[in-house]
Write a protein that holds these residues in place. Sequence first.
Motif: not given
Length: 294
Positions: A53-54, A62-63, A240-241, A245-250
């Motif tokens: 995860r993450w 890839l993403l 995901l929102q 704050g922790v994983h903004p790219l996702t």
Amino acid sequence: MAARASAPRWLRALLSSATGWFGVIVVVLLALTAVVSLFWMPFDPMLSDIRGRWATPSWPHLLGTDGTGRDILSLLMAGARTTVFVAVGSGIVATIVGILLAALGALTARWMRETVAVLVDILIAFPVLMIAMMISAVWGGSLWVVVFSVGIGFGVSIARVTRPELRRVQQSDFVVAGRASGLTNGQNLIRHLLPNVAPVFIVQLSWSMAVAVLAEAGLSYLGFGASLTESSWGLLLADLQRYIGVHPLTVVWPGLAITITVLGLNLLGDALREATDPTLSRRAAQVHLPEAIA
């Protein structure tokens, strides 16, 4: 060169503009992604892998992955099917409703025209998203609710814009001549009226399909659209929102997919309007005529 010369004029005009190319590329990529996802995806979009995860964007994800280890690229590919279904489905419903109401409001007796005009004014006062939420509250959230509520809502909007154009074209000489030659209202509608209001209709329909994508994402985000067992960009964005704050790219990937799709549909509609509107073609010819003479 021969293939290009034999292409329709509107297609050549569409592909001669940057906005037309962008819209076509976006729509083709979206359709191809939806079709390919039916047969192949990098991973099962519903397969969770807690140990992965993450994950950041890298091979083989890839993403990256989300909080349960699901592959984001696979989720986006599966969500493309939902997006295409909603856009095409709502577009078909909006086309049927819009043409039916516009024809009734332009080609029938006066009492029917006035009744349809009042009905359209009443229906257009209700926001599409509110109608969808009310229907979802009664029948439960599903993609079919989104398709029919958005399609009916924007079909009314299309009818309101198209009806005056039908009335205007109906007074044209070629329509009067067709009526004098024995054509019925239905035959005149298909042969003369609809082709001449196509530019206005196309841009309204493309805008409706673009907003349908936004509506599906928004309703799914709020819990009134796709069910939890279906893949949706709106559902993915809602999941995901919470971790932005922790994983903004996702959060970027589903938001970017929605933005590019809506932008592509809008630009394609504008380019199609310019390519199919004969008045714009005549204006362009008049602008270039003095240059050609000089």
